[in-house]
Design an enzyme around this catalytic site. Structure first.
Site, PDB file in Angstrom:
ATOM      1  N   HIS A   1      87.542 -11.795  65.492  1.00  0.00           N
ATOM      2  CA  HIS A   1      88.278 -12.772  66.146  1.00  0.00           C
ATOM      3  C   HIS A   1      87.946 -14.157  64.745  1.00  0.00           C
ATOM      4  O   HIS A   1      88.540 -14.612  63.428  1.00  0.00           O
ATOM      5  CB  HIS A   1      88.272 -13.477  66.793  1.00  0.00           C
ATOM      6  CG  HIS A   1      88.545 -14.437  67.167  1.00  0.00           C
ATOM      7  ND1 HIS A   1      90.603 -14.894  67.929  1.00  0.00           N
ATOM      8  CD2 HIS A   1      88.989 -16.406  66.844  1.00  0.00           C
ATOM      9  CE1 HIS A   1      91.049 -16.600  67.969  1.00  0.00           C
ATOM     10  NE2 HIS A   1      90.154 -16.724  66.968  1.00  0.00           N
ATOM     11  N   GLU A   2      86.087 -14.492  64.667  1.00  0.00           N
ATOM     12  CA  GLU A   2      85.937 -15.391  64.238  1.00  0.00           C
ATOM     13  C   GLU A   2      85.827 -15.251  62.134  1.00  0.00           C
ATOM     14  O   GLU A   2      85.889 -15.801  61.788  1.00  0.00           O
ATOM     15  CB  GLU A   2      84.450 -16.000  64.833  1.00  0.00           C
ATOM     16  CG  GLU A   2      84.408 -16.999  65.986  1.00  0.00           C
ATOM     17  CD  GLU A   2      85.448 -17.373  65.828  1.00  0.00           C
ATOM     18  OE1 GLU A   2      85.740 -18.602  65.155  1.00  0.00           O
ATOM     19  OE2 GLU A   2      86.577 -17.684  67.234  1.00  0.00           O
TER      20      GLU A   2
ATOM     21  N   HIS B   1      88.355 -16.014  60.879  1.00  0.00           N
ATOM     22  CA  HIS B   1      88.923 -16.670  60.597  1.00  0.00           C
ATOM     23  C   HIS B   1      88.229 -17.061  58.922  1.00  0.00           C
ATOM     24  O   HIS B   1      88.317 -17.526  57.871  1.00  0.00           O
ATOM     25  CB  HIS B   1      88.574 -17.906  60.888  1.00  0.00           C
ATOM     26  CG  HIS B   1      89.003 -18.092  62.542  1.00  0.00           C
ATOM     27  ND1 HIS B   1      90.844 -18.144  63.038  1.00  0.00           N
ATOM     28  CD2 HIS B   1      89.034 -18.620  64.338  1.00  0.00           C
ATOM     29  CE1 HIS B   1      91.542 -18.468  63.759  1.00  0.00           C
ATOM     30  NE2 HIS B   1      90.197 -17.927  64.522  1.00  0.00           N
TER      31      HIS B   1
END
Length: 210
Positions: free
Chosen positions: A16-17, A20
């Protein structure tokens, strides 16, 4: 089940990170790379309270990736939206890949002593990533869905968005500590879980002879 949630959390938060950070980096922002966030090492991303929530309830959050939107190529609001939506979409992708692997595990290791253990881990990966993906798409600050909402709504709603952002953490806490979230989130998770299961079976059936 909580033990199985640990690898699910590490995978879910890391990807997820990273998503980003990757999109921000591709848009020209050097901030995530300079802060060491362009990494799949989950331990550079973990937030203690968000991790506890994820372990217990399959939804939570990691440390936000810091960005500097004026570096973004093109419209910075569009850039913020692309960076924001990348994380939840990555979780939803990982959940589908996890579902495919889970079905393969059940097929290949049927009757094996490893089958129940591997099955619990894969189920946790699927549910955790579905929960993270859907939860982070909620249009509440500081969740990713709020940045997406800022891109979708016309500029005249700027004052409304500012008010929501001011009280965002309070709204989020109320939602987290009541049954509101469960009433909204889990039906969505269950529906997408069923859809993923059908899609994974349809994808694998020509090869496994279902």
């Amino acid at each position: 089940m909580y033990i199985a949630n640990v690898p699910a959390l590490l995978i879910g938060f890391a990807f997820h990170e990273y998503a980003h950070a990757f999109v921000a980096d591709r848009l020209g922002d050097p901030t995530p790379r300079s802060q060491g966030r362009l990494s799949l090492n989950p331990f550079v991303h973990l937030d203690i309270f968000g991790s506890i929530m994820a372990l217990l309830f399959q939804f939570g959050w990691a440390k936000p990736v810091m960005t500097t939107p004026h570096y973004f190529k093109g419209n910075p609001i569009r850039g913020r939206m692309l960076v924001a939506i990348a994380g939840p979409l990555m979780n939803l992708l990982i959940a589908f890949i996890g579902m495919v692997i889970w079905i393969l595990v059940l097929h290949w290791f049927s009757g094996s002593t490893w089958s129940p253990i591997l099955s619990k881990i894969m189920m946790a990966i699927v549910l955790m990533n579905l929960g993270l993906g859907i939860f982070n798409l909620l249009p509440i600050p500081p969740l990713d869905g709020f940045s997406v909402l800022g891109w979708v709504l016309p500029a005249r709603f700027g004052n409304v968005l500012h008010i929501i952002e001011t009280y965002g953490m309070l709204i989020l806490m109320v939602i987290l500590f009541t049954d509101i979230l469960g009433r909204v989130l889990w039906p969505l998770v269950a529906g997408l879980y069923s859809l993923y299961q059908k899609g994974a079976i349809a994808l694998l059936s020509p090869f496994l002879g279902f």
